[in-house]
Design a protein around this motif. Structure first.
Motif, PDB file in Angstrom:
ATOM      1  N   SER A   1     -16.208  -8.929  -8.325  1.00  0.00           N
ATOM      2  CA  SER A   1     -14.868  -9.321  -8.762  1.00  0.00           C
ATOM      3  C   SER A   1     -14.198  -8.189  -9.532  1.00  0.00           C
ATOM      4  CB  SER A   1     -14.950 -10.574  -9.625  1.00  0.00           C
ATOM      5  OG  SER A   1     -13.665 -10.949 -10.087  1.00  0.00           O
ATOM      6  N   LYS A   2     -14.980  -7.525 -10.414  1.00  0.00           N
ATOM      7  CA  LYS A   2     -14.442  -6.393 -11.175  1.00  0.00           C
ATOM      8  C   LYS A   2     -14.061  -5.249 -10.241  1.00  0.00           C
ATOM      9  CE  LYS A   2     -16.771  -7.156 -15.609  1.00  0.00           C
ATOM     10  NZ  LYS A   2     -17.768  -6.614 -16.568  1.00  0.00           N
ATOM     11  N   GLU A   3     -14.937  -4.961  -9.257  1.00  0.00           N
ATOM     12  CA  GLU A   3     -14.649  -3.884  -8.305  1.00  0.00           C
ATOM     13  C   GLU A   3     -13.394  -4.192  -7.498  1.00  0.00           C
ATOM     14  OE1 GLU A   3     -18.060  -3.303  -5.878  1.00  0.00           O
ATOM     15  OE2 GLU A   3     -19.332  -2.613  -7.537  1.00  0.00           O
ATOM     16  N   ASN A   4     -13.246  -5.457  -7.095  1.00  0.00           N
ATOM     17  CA  ASN A   4     -12.064  -5.852  -6.334  1.00  0.00           C
ATOM     18  C   ASN A   4     -10.797  -5.696  -7.174  1.00  0.00           C
ATOM     19  OD1 ASN A   4     -10.828  -7.102  -3.941  1.00  0.00           O
ATOM     20  ND2 ASN A   4     -10.404  -8.812  -5.315  1.00  0.00           N
ATOM     21  N   ASN A   5     -10.877  -6.093  -8.447  1.00  0.00           N
ATOM     22  CA  ASN A   5      -9.724  -5.930  -9.336  1.00  0.00           C
ATOM     23  C   ASN A   5      -9.375  -4.462  -9.528  1.00  0.00           C
ATOM     24  OD1 ASN A   5      -9.457  -8.691  -9.707  1.00  0.00           O
ATOM     25  ND2 ASN A   5     -10.730  -8.744 -11.542  1.00  0.00           N
ATOM     26  N   GLU A   6     -10.426  -3.616  -9.620  1.00  0.00           N
ATOM     27  CA  GLU A   6     -10.187  -2.174  -9.772  1.00  0.00           C
ATOM     28  C   GLU A   6      -9.532  -1.597  -8.520  1.00  0.00           C
ATOM     29  OE1 GLU A   6     -10.666  -0.029 -12.497  1.00  0.00           O
ATOM     30  OE2 GLU A   6     -10.676  -2.010 -13.386  1.00  0.00           O
ATOM     31  N   ARG A   7      -9.951  -2.067  -7.346  1.00  0.00           N
ATOM     32  CA  ARG A   7      -9.331  -1.599  -6.101  1.00  0.00           C
ATOM     33  C   ARG A   7      -7.863  -2.002  -6.055  1.00  0.00           C
ATOM     34  NH1 ARG A   7     -14.219  -3.531  -3.593  1.00  0.00           N
ATOM     35  NH2 ARG A   7     -15.609  -1.794  -3.082  1.00  0.00           N
ATOM     36  N   ILE A   8      -7.580  -3.239  -6.458  1.00  0.00           N
ATOM     37  CA  ILE A   8      -6.194  -3.724  -6.474  1.00  0.00           C
ATOM     38  C   ILE A   8      -5.356  -2.875  -7.423  1.00  0.00           C
ATOM     39  CG2 ILE A   8      -4.718  -5.661  -7.138  1.00  0.00           C
ATOM     40  CD1 ILE A   8      -6.958  -7.529  -6.135  1.00  0.00           C
ATOM     41  N   ARG A   9      -5.926  -2.564  -8.594  1.00  0.00           N
ATOM     42  CA  ARG A   9      -5.211  -1.718  -9.561  1.00  0.00           C
ATOM     43  C   ARG A   9      -4.977  -0.317  -8.996  1.00  0.00           C
ATOM     44  NH1 ARG A   9      -4.866  -2.431 -14.929  1.00  0.00           N
ATOM     45  NH2 ARG A   9      -5.652  -0.341 -15.388  1.00  0.00           N
TER      46      ARG A   9
ATOM     47  N   LYS B   1      -2.208  -0.501  -6.478  1.00  0.00           N
ATOM     48  CA  LYS B   1      -0.939  -0.670  -7.186  1.00  0.00           C
ATOM     49  C   LYS B   1      -0.476   0.646  -7.783  1.00  0.00           C
ATOM     50  CE  LYS B   1       2.450  -3.098  -8.892  1.00  0.00           C
ATOM     51  NZ  LYS B   1       3.510  -3.626  -8.010  1.00  0.00           N
TER      52      LYS B   1
ATOM     53  N   ARG C   1      -9.633   7.284  -9.070  1.00  0.00           N
ATOM     54  CA  ARG C   1      -8.233   7.004  -9.382  1.00  0.00           C
ATOM     55  C   ARG C   1      -7.490   8.295  -9.738  1.00  0.00           C
ATOM     56  NH1 ARG C   1      -7.891   2.067 -13.247  1.00  0.00           N
ATOM     57  NH2 ARG C   1      -9.108   1.229 -11.543  1.00  0.00           N
TER      58      ARG C   1
END
Length: 337
Positions: free
Chosen positions: A111-119, A122, A262
């Motif tokens: 879940s954290k990795e997915n959120n980081e990918r989304i960020r 973005k 990033r």
């Protein structure tokens, strides 16, 4: 090992403490990916070391924590008062419980990795929106830096560009600091043997902390004297060639952990912005040249062929277009100028 949680050890072992992997008994549960049962640590031929007071009895049970891809940790159990050993039955009871816990842990990480990918996506979208805006030159670069800072914690961002005519020379094309720093645009530095030299030659991202920095004059001037504790450097590319380095600095110890991807993505956008600025500069210069040619042609067409007046106006236009301080016009008469 990094201690995530403890029970029953008081202040002897706390969350956040580190335990050397190479000297720890628990490492064998990781290496073998199976429970490690020890009846008596002092008599066990595999280890043969004295028991430590905080553990009470000499019996241990180390259970590996298995994730989807790898063993990521270990649970170590000991008793303080009961003089009984752990058995395989104890390990069998714990196995399904720890399997569920490991599954939950994996889900949290995913879940954290997915959120980081989304960020990250973005951030890329926002940066490209800025590149495609009407912003130009320093205004565009500062807007990119500010957008990056919403996703990456840094106190200083510096774009250093190599000098095409001077080997091993690099200059500050632009920078943005969020605390007063005595840097100047267009300052030139000799970078041979520095951390920038390493990034350029290896064509890869480099993370350094102050104690690891080579004490080159350039490093002292840009980073050390401004109390920068850690720096992340990544190359800037144009047409497959390294044209410079993007350096992000922080006054903290380790703010860039896990930020390499990033920052590298941001560096690609900044390289694109630099190339776009350069191309727009060429276009603007060509437009000025074409306008000057039109004006000269118009002067010739509308003049009464007063050569002195035509040449004077031509020189004035050339001065305006090329931004020169002095110039001479030589006319050939027979064999002389």
């Amino acid at each position: 090992f990094l201690v995530e949680t403890t029970f029953g050890l008081g202040d002897i072992l706390k969350r956040g403490d580190r335990i050397d992997f190479s000297t720890s008994i628990a490492k064998f549960a990781i290496i073998n990916k199976s429970p490690l049962i020890i009846d008596d640590i002092e008599k066990d031929s595999r280890f043969g070391r004295e028991n430590r007071l905080q553990y009470g009895t000499k019996a241990f049970l180390c259970m590996p924590l298995k994730g989807i891809h790898e063993v990521f940790g270990v649970l170590t159990l000991s008793r303080k008062h009961e003089d009984t050993t752990f058995t395989q039955a104890d390990a069998d009871i714990l196995a399904p419980l720890l399997s569920n816990a490991s599954f939950a842990y994996d889900n949290i990480l995913l879940s954290k990795e997915n959120n980081e990918r989304i960020r990250g996506i973005k951030l890329a979208e926002n940066l490209f929106m800025l590149v495609n805006s009407s912003l130009r030159n320093g205004e565009l670069l500062h807007a990119l830096f500010n957008q990056m800072r919403e996703f990456i914690a840094f106190d200083l961002a510096v774009i250093l560009i190599r000098d095409e005519n001077t080997p091993d020379s690099i200059s500050i094309a632009d920078y943005l600091s969020f605390k007063p720093m005595g840097l100047s645009k267009n300052s030139h530095y000799h970078y041979e043997g520095s951390i920038l030299d390493k990034v350029i030659k290896q064509e890869s991202t480099l993370f350094v902390q102050e104690q690891e920095m080579l004490m080159q004059p350039m490093e002292k001037d840009i980073f050390v004297r401004h109390n920068i504790k850690s720096v992340l450097l990544t190359p800037l590319r144009e047409g497959g060639h390294i044209i410079g380095v993007l350096a992000l600095g922080s006054l903290q110890g380790e703010p860039f952990k896990g930020e390499e991807n990033r920052v590298e993505a941001s560096a690609k956008v900044i390289s694109f912005a630099l190339e776009r600025n350069k191309l727009l500069g060429y276009v603007s210069k060509r437009d000025h040249e074409m306008e000057a040619i039109k004006q000269i042609g118009s002067a010739l067409a509308s003049s009464t062929f007063d050569m002195e007046e035509v040449l004077k106006r031509t020189m004035e236009m050339i001065q305006a277009v090329m931004n020169v301080e002095a110039g001479s016009l030589l006319i050939l008469e027979k064999d002389e100028l």
